[in-house]
Design a protein around this motif. Sequence first.
Motif, PDB file in Angstrom:
ATOM      1  N   ASN A 100       0.819  -1.212   0.000  1.00 53.71           N
ATOM      2  CA  ASN A 100       0.000   0.000   0.000  1.00 53.71           C
ATOM      3  C   ASN A 100       0.853   1.263   0.000  1.00 53.71           C
ATOM      4  O   ASN A 100       2.033   1.227   0.357  1.00 53.71           O
ATOM      5  CB  ASN A 100      -0.936   0.011   1.207  1.00 53.71           C
ATOM      6  N   HIS A 103      -3.131   7.373  -1.014  1.00 58.72           N
ATOM      7  CA  HIS A 103      -4.403   7.283  -1.712  1.00 58.72           C
ATOM      8  C   HIS A 103      -4.399   8.152  -2.967  1.00 58.72           C
ATOM      9  O   HIS A 103      -3.769   9.215  -3.002  1.00 58.72           O
ATOM     10  CB  HIS A 103      -5.537   7.741  -0.790  1.00 58.72           C
ATOM     11  N   CYS A 164      -9.856  -0.783   1.397  1.00 59.68           N
ATOM     12  CA  CYS A 164      -8.814  -0.444   2.365  1.00 59.68           C
ATOM     13  C   CYS A 164      -8.837   1.067   2.549  1.00 59.68           C
ATOM     14  O   CYS A 164      -8.325   1.803   1.696  1.00 59.68           O
ATOM     15  CB  CYS A 164      -7.439  -0.898   1.875  1.00 59.68           C
ATOM     16  N   SER A 232      -3.925   0.993  -2.976  1.00 59.39           N
ATOM     17  CA  SER A 232      -3.869  -0.414  -2.592  1.00 59.39           C
ATOM     18  C   SER A 232      -4.354  -1.254  -3.766  1.00 59.39           C
ATOM     19  O   SER A 232      -5.282  -0.833  -4.474  1.00 59.39           O
ATOM     20  CB  SER A 232      -4.755  -0.692  -1.372  1.00 59.39           C
ATOM     21  N   ILE A 337      -2.849   4.726   2.879  1.00 60.81           N
ATOM     22  CA  ILE A 337      -3.867   3.674   2.858  1.00 60.81           C
ATOM     23  C   ILE A 337      -3.422   2.514   3.733  1.00 60.81           C
ATOM     24  O   ILE A 337      -2.331   1.958   3.557  1.00 60.81           O
ATOM     25  CB  ILE A 337      -4.130   3.187   1.418  1.00 60.81           C
TER      26      ILE A 337
END
Length: 358
Positions: A100, A103, A164, A232, A337
């Motif tokens: 991850n 975002h 997520c 993610s 994330i």
Amino acid sequence: MIAADPDVSKLIYEPMKYSGSLDHLSYVEVTPIIGREYTTAKIKDILQANNAEQQLRDLAVVISERGVVFFRKDQSELSVDELKRFTDEVGRLSGRPKENGLHVHPLYRDPGNIPMGNGETDENIYVINSEAAKALYKTVPGRTTNQPKDLSREWHSDATFEECPSDFSCLMMQETPPDGGDTLWCSGYEIYDRISPPMREFLDGLTATCAQPVFKSACTAGNYEVMSPRGSPQNVSDNFAPSHPVVRTNRQTGWKSIFAGVGLHVTRINGLYDYEEKMIRDYIMRLITHNHDCIARMHWTTGAAAIWNNSCVWHAATPDTHLVPGAVRTGIRASSIGEKPYLDPASTSRREALGISI
């Protein structure tokens, strides 16, 4: 770090421990329950320190225990890339899934996506701007109404509409109005602690659907594709309707928090009759609005920053800048994330873990 012992009496994630690397920084606790403000610290200095990783890891502990951390001193010299790195490293060093990252806003391709103050856009930066919000979310039903505002609708945690969601979010305010424009954070830990044990046991078994259809409708209206993946490998497609636990465990502390029981992105608690579902959501919102000692408030000043853990707090902007002629409120936010939300059967409430009586 994931504990190797599969015993259900052991936490899935070993709680993080503070090492003391930030003890040289001056701070005040915003309230006894939530929030810390570093009065003179510069994020840039933390990033450039010889023990930067240790300080960032310790900061993740402080944020996760206090819910939100304010940096009051002007952080304007922090570049966009440094803001991104700061947020990314706090998430990485606190044990988020290795695959991850930061975002990516679903509507980054939207023509209404207002650029940052430097005229540029960045897929990992969300520009906080009231005019931008109007442009991006013009397809939301009921935006035009003559009814009095219900500000309880402002409460949310970031990216709950993703499989997520965000763990850490960092916002640096670039322009502030002379009055208003505050942001509030509420402790999901403390709200959980104020619920009776039998009711907690019931809520522990519930999930909620966190649908946000506006992203798909905006893409359809604008004739562009939604961004994917979004921080993610699990955050793909344009469904935006995951199911999350009403009560989740914070991986950094091992404490329980109300999570998907209320908020802008929560559309329904699953498996309940309509009246039951409404009653529970109204009850949780009542706990928020009737217990203002669970809330930390930030009156923004130019260049101030806040970083918070979405796993254990909700936040709400105060939409009052329109009452100030010529008011401008803009900022830039990056969000890490985290993992898919879970409830660890071995986790406890914050007060139970710390031995605090109600």
